[in-house]
Write a protein that holds these residues in place. Structure first.
Motif, PDB file in Angstrom:
ATOM      1  N   GLN A  54     -12.866 -11.700  26.114  1.00 17.98           N
ATOM      2  CA  GLN A  54     -11.568 -11.213  26.585  1.00 17.98           C
ATOM      3  C   GLN A  54     -10.550 -12.342  26.518  1.00 17.98           C
ATOM      4  N   TYR A  56      -6.747 -13.234  28.210  1.00 22.50           N
ATOM      5  CA  TYR A  56      -5.721 -12.873  29.187  1.00 22.50           C
ATOM      6  C   TYR A  56      -4.454 -13.644  28.842  1.00 22.50           C
ATOM      7  N   ASN A  58      -0.243 -14.367  29.419  1.00 17.95           N
ATOM      8  CA  ASN A  58       0.906 -14.294  30.327  1.00 17.95           C
ATOM      9  C   ASN A  58       2.153 -14.773  29.615  1.00 17.95           C
ATOM     10  N   PHE A  67      -2.447 -18.503  27.912  1.00 16.80           N
ATOM     11  CA  PHE A  67      -3.571 -17.574  27.831  1.00 16.80           C
ATOM     12  C   PHE A  67      -4.873 -18.243  28.230  1.00 16.80           C
TER      13      PHE A  67
END
Length: 88
Positions: A54, A56, A58, A67
Motif C-alpha cells: 500500500q 499512502y 498526502n 508518501f
C-alpha cells in the motif's frame, strides 16, 4: 505507463526500496521479534523479497506530496546444528 502511483513505485523504485528494507533488517534484526517453528536461534538471515502492499499519499504545499510505503518482507532464517555445525 503505470496505472497508479503504487504501480509507478513498484516499477521504478523496487530495487531501491529493497535496499532500504535490507539495510533496516540488518540494523534491527535483534529487535524485529521474528519467530519460526523450525528455527530456534537465528544464525543467518537473508531478505528474500519485498512486496509493496500500500502507498499512502498526502498533499503538501507548493505542488508537492509526501508518501509512506507499506511493504511486506520475506526473510529466510537459518540455524546451525550445534552438534555438527551443519545448517538446518
Amino acid at each position: 505507463m503505470p496505472s497508479s502511483f503504487t504501480q509507478f513505485l513498484k516499477k521504478r523504485f523496487q530495487n531501491q526500496l529493497f535496499d532500504v528494507v535490507s539495510d533496516y533488517v540488518d540494523e534491527n534484526i535483534n529487535h524485529l521479534d521474528l519467530h519460526s517453528f523450525s528455527v530456534n536461534n537465528i544464525d543467518e538471515y537473508e531478505l528474500e523479497e519485498i512486496e509493496i502492499k500500500q502507498v499512502y499519499v498526502n498533499d503538501r504545499p507548493e505542488m508537492s506530496i509526501a508518501f509512506d510505503v507499506l511493504v511486506e518482507a520475506s526473510i529466510v532464517l537459518q540455524e546451525y546444528d550445534r552438534h555438527s555445525d551443519s545448517k538446518i
